[in-house]
Design an enzyme around this catalytic site. Sequence first.
Site, PDB file in Angstrom:
ATOM      1  N   LYS A  93      -8.901 -21.570   9.581  1.00 58.29           N
ATOM      2  CA  LYS A  93      -8.981 -22.391   8.496  1.00 58.29           C
ATOM      3  C   LYS A  93      -8.756 -21.534   7.702  1.00 58.29           C
ATOM      4  CE  LYS A  93     -12.232 -25.289   6.630  1.00 58.29           C
ATOM      5  NZ  LYS A  93     -13.778 -25.460   7.273  1.00 58.29           N
ATOM      6  N   GLU A 131     -16.443 -31.640   2.180  1.00 57.29           N
ATOM      7  CA  GLU A 131     -17.639 -31.527   2.932  1.00 57.29           C
ATOM      8  C   GLU A 131     -18.543 -31.631   2.617  1.00 57.29           C
ATOM      9  OE1 GLU A 131     -16.285 -27.681   4.434  1.00 57.29           O
ATOM     10  OE2 GLU A 131     -15.108 -28.347   5.642  1.00 57.29           O
TER      11      GLU A 131
END
Lengths: 631, 181
Positions: A86, A185
Amino acid sequence: MALLQIAEPGQAAAPHQHRLAAGIDLGTTNSLVATVRSGRAETLADGQGNHILPSVVRYTADGVVVGEAARRSAADDPLNTISSVKRLIGRGVADVSSLGSELPYDFVRGESAVPRIRTAAGEVTPIEVSAEILRVLGRRAQDTLGGELSGVVITVPAYFDDAQRQATKDAARLAGLHVYRLLNEPTAAAVAYGLDRGADGVHAIYDLGGGTFDVSVLRLHRGVFEVMATGGDSALGGDDFDMAVAGWILEQAGVSRGADRGTLRHVLDQARSAKEILATQASTTVDVELPTGRWQGSLSRAQLDALIDPLIRKTVHTCRRVLRDAGVSPDEIEDVVMVGGSTRTLRVREMVGEFFGREPLVDIDPDRVVAIGAAIQADVLAGNKPGEEMLLLDVNPLSLGIETMGGLTEKLIPRNTTLPVARAQEFTTFKDGQTAMAVHVVQGERELVADCRSLARFELRGIPPMVAGAARIQVTFSVDADGLLHVEAREQTSGVSASVAVKPSYGLTDDEITGMLQASIEHAQDDMQARRLVEERVEAQRVVEALNAALASDGAELLNTAERATLDQALQRLVDTASSSGDADEVEAAIKRLEKDCEFYVERRMNSGIRKAMAGHRVDEFAQEDGSKAD
Amino acid sequence: MFDFSKNYFELFGMPAGFLLDAKELAVRYRELQKLVHPDRFAASGEHSQRLSLQSATLVNEAYATLKDPLKRAQYLLVLKGGESDTQHHTLNDPDFLMQQLELREALAGVRAASDPHAALDRLLREIGGMIQSQVAQLAVQFEDSSPEQLAAAREAVQKMQFLNKLHAEAEAIEADLEEAI
């Protein structure tokens, strides 16, 4: 198609066929998938009962291994085992070389803007590595739910820029998943918490994961989550804590920087477990095998705190800025929610609690809360909850601008603007007869283009030749609900629309993605055809049901006899095609045609819904509303 | 299609004026987004999605314009048919311009002050007060709406542009000072 799902309270919408949907938390260290079943959101386990999938992919000559087994081999086979991908996704070769000394991979120097890693199974891009993780999670959801997923919500750090978001979406495409929405998120965590508590008010979400940090301030009001401001660092997380501890170990052991990759991996692993032990104990022993021999020592919590304090302080600075952007003071925050595995580190809770002046909330498992929020949102987006009140209004985390003369940035869309948003800018030519011009789009807060992130460059071509300054080219930049940028351009005086070919600075081109997709589905061609036909038929059935329900509720009110007859005919055509045709493309085309025939009706329904909603208000209804001020 | 010809006040079903109920505006904004936001159409066809995206974008733009006093005043000037582009007008108020110069000098000297935070705080409050007084004048000027008052409103808008810019610069310095702690 599903007609507009405007349903009066208490009025049944279309008879519902439940769509299978899932939420995926694609994390730096760990990933999870969750779904809503019988009204409850829960994370899903693999065959062995494990919910967490380590975000590690190992490439061998025989195939690809994802998860725990890959993680265990990381120290033995560092070059072929990719973890924390990521940190690389959506980044350019130049960014990677600045992180390079810390990354134990073998990067291929090529002409592509996307970094490639050499492995035993050939060269791979971060997008492909991420796709492997997504594929495993998608399959897990389908096995558990017993059917095809109609769509997924994938979470990304709020602070991800356009390139990182686009790359994540491309990875999902490669994994064969349809993305309903990229969800930030912290917003996902707020959903998981908010729906649990029904707590209206202003909340802060502090999300420190393995490799990314976000903080969002949002207002929750009767199911609407309005993000007021967000900020963060897409390259700061628990990995950096480990790195700091590993650096300390090597220093103590007298090993100079530049330890070999296997050693670095081993020391990082030991550093991570020492950090985890110190979350519950006051001190721990460290025992590492180094090329120079074995080294043993002890690490106390106070020593750990001293090592990571500067990193945590950075996050607190960001919290301060985000509060300022949101226009609220720390004491106006009702709750501070802690998300992400790195908030288990006690020092993090301490310093964040100190800043906000209250004990942060840690009661939902910080590893799972994001996936659970994503699953709830996926269920809503799939249309499984008609009449649902929940709505997420998010913002763009970074200002969007263009390069002007002298390498300066001109901001078009400031950070923390609610999405979706569109802004137009007019350009003109500076030379006689000029027919093309280059536009450079950047993201960031700094004055100089060089200090911002390059998103895309494109050329406006086909401008009719005119004297300098006469052409008026309107370029519209829009950011959609996924946080992705789109560009359109038109020459105003002649009406000629100039072609815009956006070349992403750090992404794969559509051709590259298509190539990868073809390679991965070559074998499954026939399966694909059969599956698509089933899917299209299901879709056709849904469309028919939705249209019937809409017609029953307001067809008489909004349509005259002739219009109604046309729609009934169009409806019957789709019913016939769906049952008689064996060709997915044909069914798809029939759905499209019905959708086209319905356009006017869809628009009338939307307008009628808005009229009703806005006409029904009286001032006294709002007496108890929130305290938002507009001066 | 979603009626894109409506002005922002009509879109929210509220009377066009400078004074407006901020709470009610926020409520209506959320109601509108609940109807048109792309999340409501994630599983719908392309046409519905495009329509929803355009509508939600317009609703966001309308809300951002109406809830900010300066943008709201600028928008009202456009609606009232007057020339809206205040940038090409020179502000003819020597006293105000002189005051701006002084404020700028004070701002430039903040970092060198014995207590920069207190000095900056005083400045921010002073600028904030001046903005509030322009807002109060705008309320009266738009209420009246005569050509003379609208001309005065245009001048007030120009002054607010100056003051907002100054306020933003002061805030940027405040952020810098805090980062340095």
